[in-house]
Every structure is written in C-alpha cells, then in structure tokens.
Design an enzyme around this catalytic site. Sequence first.
Site, PDB file in Angstrom:
ATOM      1  N   ASP A 290       0.869  -1.167   0.000  1.00 19.80           N
ATOM      2  CA  ASP A 290       0.000   0.000   0.000  1.00 19.80           C
ATOM      3  C   ASP A 290       0.913   1.226   0.000  1.00 19.80           C
ATOM      4  O   ASP A 290       2.137   1.115   0.109  1.00 19.80           O
ATOM      5  CB  ASP A 290      -0.978  -0.024   1.188  1.00 19.80           C
ATOM      6  CG  ASP A 290      -2.220   0.822   0.887  1.00 19.80           C
ATOM      7  OD1 ASP A 290      -2.157   1.682  -0.011  1.00 19.80           O
ATOM      8  OD2 ASP A 290      -3.259   0.648   1.552  1.00 19.80           O
TER       9      ASP A 290
HETATM   10  C1  BGC Z   1      -5.085   3.174   0.007  1.00 18.82           C
HETATM   11  C2  BGC Z   1      -5.259   2.132  -1.071  1.00 18.82           C
HETATM   12  C3  BGC Z   1      -5.113   2.771  -2.428  1.00 18.82           C
HETATM   13  C4  BGC Z   1      -3.773   3.449  -2.500  1.00 18.82           C
HETATM   14  C5  BGC Z   1      -3.496   4.087  -3.850  1.00 18.82           C
HETATM   15  C6  BGC Z   1      -3.847   4.015  -0.187  1.00 18.82           C
HETATM   16  O1  BGC Z   1      -3.825   5.081   0.684  1.00 18.82           O
HETATM   17  O2  BGC Z   1      -5.047   2.534   1.260  1.00 18.82           O
HETATM   18  O3  BGC Z   1      -6.510   1.505  -0.938  1.00 18.82           O
HETATM   19  O4  BGC Z   1      -5.255   1.799  -3.432  1.00 18.82           O
HETATM   20  O5  BGC Z   1      -3.734   4.464  -1.516  1.00 18.82           O
HETATM   21  O6  BGC Z   1      -4.252   5.187  -4.074  1.00 18.82           O
END
Ligand code: BGC
Length: 746
Positions: A290
């Site tokens: 993530d």
């Molecule tokens: C979120 C994810 C997301 C990623 C990219 C993160 O902060 O937890 O769910 O896919 O950002 O935007």
Amino acid sequence: MKKHLNTLIILLSIFFNQITFTQEIKSTDEIISARVDSVIALMTLDEKIGQLNQLSFGIGWGPTVKSNVPDEYKELIREGKIGSFLNALGADFTRDLQKIAVTESRLKIPLIFGYDVIHGFKTIFPIPLAEAATWQPEMLEMSTHYQALEASSAGINWTFSPMVDIARDPRWGRIMEGSGEDPYLGSLMAAASVRGYQGNLSDKNIIACAKHYAGYGGAEGGRDYNTVDISERTLQDVYLPPFKSAVDAGVQTLMASFNEINGVPSSASKYLLTDVLRDEWGFKGFVVSDWNSIGELVIHGVAVDLKQAANIAINAGLDMDMESRAYITYLAALVKEGKVSEETVNESVKRVLRVKFLLGLFDDPFKYCNEEREKETILSKEVKDAALEVAKKSFVLLKNENNLLPLKKDYKKIAVIGPLANSTENPLGGWAAMGDSSDVISILAGLKNYVKGNTEILFSEGCKINDPSTIGFTDAINTANNSDIVILCLGEGNDMSGEACSRSTLDLPGVQEQLAKELFKTGKPIVVVLMNGRPLSINWLNENILAILETWFPGITAGEAIAQVLFGDYNPAGKLPVTFPRTVGQIPIYYNHKNSGRPGDLKNHYTSKYLDLPLTPLYPFGYGLSYTTFSYSNLSLNKNKITKNDKLQISVTVKNTGNYDGEEVVQLYIQDLVGSVTRPVKELKRFQKIFLKKGESKTVEFTLSEKDLRFTTADMKFASEPGTFKVYAGTNSVDVLESQFELVQD
Ligand code: BGC
C-alpha cells in the site's frame, strides 16, 4: 562470442514472440514463463529493481491527466527504473509515458498503469457496500466489467480493487469500500468483481487487485490504520476467505495492507505474503505494497530505517513498492551485501513481467491508449444504464408502514427536504475516481424529471450535513406544511467514509435528526431517503418515520434511481450486507457471533448483555423489505443424515403474499451445534434472489455438502466435524424457519 550472440538473438526473439515454440511448450503459462525468462536474462540488477518500483504521477494523491512529463520521471523511465505509475490517466497521456518506456529505455519494457477504480472510472456506480446489498454477484460483475471498459479506454490497465476486507466495525470509514461483514457473501462478491474487471484480459479488461491483505478491517476501535489483533482462527475463517476466493477467481495482484496483524505489519509478513498466499493458495501474480507501507515499517517499529524495511519487505514476498522508494534506493546494495538474494529479486520481477505479458503489453504497449474508444466509452449510455440498474438493485427498504411507498402518482405537491436533496457531490460517495458532480442527477432533479410537471416539487435544504445551524428549519417546516408529503433526504457527506474517515458515532451528523423531529411535528407523512457509507444508528427515525429507504451513495444516476424506486417502477429488493447497530456502544455486533457460555437474556442478570440496550441490533444482517410481502413455508431436507460423500438438498417454499410483483433474497444459514472449538450461532451458506409475481409461489432448492461445513478446528485443520447442524432459511438472518441434520462418519 558467436555462441553468446546466438543466445542473445534467441532470447530477443522469444522476447518479441517471433519464434514458433516447440511441442513441449504448450500452455500460455509456459509460453509466458519462457518469455519472462528471456527478458530477465537481459536485465541488469538495476533494471530488475526498476520493475519493482511504482510511483504516483504528480504530487500527492490526485490523478494527473495530460501534462508535461517532468525530467525526473523521463529519466527514471529511460533508465528502466520504474515499472508502474499510479494516478497517470488518459489514452493520450499514458501513451506519452509508454512511448518513453518502449522507445527510449534500453529494454523497452512497457509500463503498467494503476488507478483506484473502486466503483467506477467516470461513470460512478454505487459504492461497493451498496453493490453488495444487491446480493447479486452478477450485478457486481456487470459493474466491474463496465468500470473496466471505461478505465481501459483511458489508458488504465490495473485497478486497486476489489477491496475484500471483512468489516465488522461500522466506525471504520473503509467499510464503504467492501462487501460488509460476511465471509461467504464477501467471497462471492470478491470473485464476481475479479471476473468483471479481468474478463479474458482483452483490451477492455484490466487487472484487479484484491486488497488490503490482510485483516485491515479489524482495526481496533474502528480507527483507520490502527493495530489489528485477531486470532489465527478468526483470520482463517473470517478475514481470509474473500482473498482466497479472489485468488481462486484468478486475481493477478494483491495489495499488502497498512496494518500490523498480531504484531507483524502485513507488509513485513512472510507468513501472509509467502506461506499462505503462494505456498498454500498457489498465487502466481504479484503483490504491491500500500502507499508507502514499506516506509511505514520503520514507524511501526519493525525496521530501523528504510533500508531495513526494504530488506524485510522483499524477503517477506512483497514484490512492488508503491511510493516509498525503498527498493529503488536500497535493494541493489542489499543484494550486494548478500542480505537479499538476486534470486529473490528475480522472482518478484518475474511476477511483475508475467502480468505485463498477460496484459499483452509486450505485444502492444499502446493497447489501452485509444482516444477514439475513450471518447465513445466514457459516460456512454450503455455504461450509465448499467449504473442505474445496479443503483436500483442496491437500495434497501428499511421501513414502510401503512404502505406509504410506493408514492402515489396523484400527490399535488411533494416537498423534497434535507441536506442531501439537492446535492450532486455527495451521491458520488468516497473513492469516486474521475467522477464529476456535474454528471450526477440529484434526488431533487431526479424527482422533478420523473413527475414531468404533473406534481409540484418544492425544495428546502433545512440544514447542512454536519453543521450546528438550524436557521433553515423555518423554511423547511413551511415547505413541508405547504405539501402533501415530505421526502426527507438525510445522511452523511461523501467525505465522511472511505480512507481515514472513521467516526466515533453512528448518529446522523449535525442537526439532521433535529430537523426530522421538527418536520415530524407538521404531521405530514414523511419518507426518509438515506445516503451514507456505513450503517447508521437511526433509532428515532425507525420509531417515528413511516418509510425509510437506504440508498447508500448511489453514484451518478442517484436521483433517477431513487425516483424510479420511490414511485414503484422498481420494487426494492436489496438486503443489508452488514448489521445496523442501535448505538455505537453495541459494536462489535455481527450476526455470525459466538454463543458464549451465557448468551444474553434480559430476564437473567448474569448473562452477556448491556443493562441499557435490547439484545438485538436495529436491523439485522440480511434484512430488507419490499413493497410486497413474502411468506416462507415447507423447509425440507432430502436427508436428515449425510456422510462426507452425500449432497444435502434443502428446499423452502416462498410465496409472494402482497400486492406487487417483487424480488426476494432467500437466505440459507447453518449452525454447527457442537465443535472442537466454539462455532458461530449462524453462518450464511447459500442465497438466491428470486422474482415472484404477486400471488406466485416458488420452491427454492439449495445443495450443501460436507465441504460447506468446514472450519478451522482445534488442531488448526480446515475440516468438518461430525455432529448435529441446524439449518435456517428465511428473509434475513433472524426471521427464519428451522430444521436440522446430522453429519455422520462414513
Ligand atoms: C489506500 C489504497 C489505495 C492506495 C493508492 C492508499 O492510501 O489505502 O486503498 O489503493 O492508496 O491510491
């Protein structure tokens, strides 16, 4: 020298798919694997590490459409130091970036473009929690198919979706992104979503990403990113099944979650990323971190610095680094120091390249860059129609006294009141990708369009969503007094659920309940239309308001869908994928809880209950009404004893006993009465949505076998145990008919 040259030519030709493969290489997997090997053989260590580096285009989180490519990015692409961008969009813009990769970098390896297409790209569908409320996996499959169609036309070939986290705590804002509290429903939805996005990986499909692996929804206190401490058994039986289901459905990527789980951050968990995911489940795709979750290993306190974080993450099995730049900065040194083997890096690179081959990017890197298709597809009628259908099917009728709904067509004046009545921003919900409020039909606009001037529609905002001012109440009351019926549109703002949007209360924000109370005093009949991204504790509304329709955040067709349902063109049939508590103090409250040694009994003091609350939730899991009514009878089983090899046939007769045609979700639960470990009081095992004309009856058949009775036993095996099982069938998890059978040893 000549030998080397020949090898190089062969490798290059495999790389560009120019040679005919020999008989022994048959399957696509083998062909891809040979092509991947041919590429790997040409790569320097730095180029390999580059494939594991993913950066967001631009600064911050937002998407970037057509813009100049900064020199830093140009250089990184040319040097092969980047494998993927997220947040760079548009057929033309992604072509610009891809062109640099495939014409100016040494090995011409194409980039993969990721984006959070969570419930739509430009045509925003209902939020995922709402899509789960359809209890129709095929609806989600259709939705994700169209989401892919739009996104793929705009240069995107990878979505960070579906979110398959089980959520038992509605304070957690990300509950809106998933399918709710149940592992079975969640698993079916996860698989449907993967099928819809990925299809047969044509240029109209995109790669899916099951996230957030794992346990993210178990955050203590429902506070996003918080510590997760759940038993191994609960992890296996509740939180992991939707991920397994996504893997079985062929999902090509997973995202490691931010949270720690039982002391180990997911992004550092070899157990999750390698032992379970690859060794047990046979996952062949790649795992992305993530956002900066590798960097956050330092803050979690399991790595002293970013270098050690990189070391831990890659060795755990985390293939691609989103945004922390840990791999690009430190992996080469770690390999040289012998802390990370080049083989480990190779494995991760192979997984990434494999997906690029699967997507067909080596054969046509510009497969997703077609401006004409982009223009034709985005917001096309076909996609909007699909969004409308899913929206209508996602609404849950929570209450309908005196058959107030469907609305009669002969009202002279309808008052549409409330902070969500005329909103075009909020119906988009969180994670609305490229969704634009100017494409949204508000409830007010939807109703006006629907009645076409035959009924006067009056409007008053009454109050803001989350603001203490009651200044608008007088106008709202006058508007109500001047009408025959009130449609009161209440709920949360679209920025009140989603990432980092945990709430400590489930009450309606601001003075909305006060507004409802004031309008109630007018004596006018009131229909409440709710928009929200999580269960709300709406006790006063439930006690006093005649009709309540839960519409979640329905997406761009909100007003159209709501008008059609309120006027009865479509009879609502959604069911709650998550329990609605009476108050935040009841959390955690979910239907598949354990019995305890002292199940709650209000007449018995020393039992598991609260002094100041009933035992039950406000609305149970699986609950939802219809404009018609259904009766259940004749729950019958073809056997009362089964062995491991038998099939148990269960049937139940459902009759439409009301005045409208309608759909019903027939639900089947079981309870394993005695186990080597305690078992949930009910577990959803099957369901089926059926359509019944008024007066019509149908007998619905379900089949279960021993496999459906398995769980993580006392010795941590996934197995069934002989004994007695109750079977429940009904309209929700509480109102059920009951029977039983026995599982016996062969
Ligand atoms: C979120 C994810 C997301 C990623 C990219 C993160 O902060 O937890 O769910 O896919 O950002 O935007």
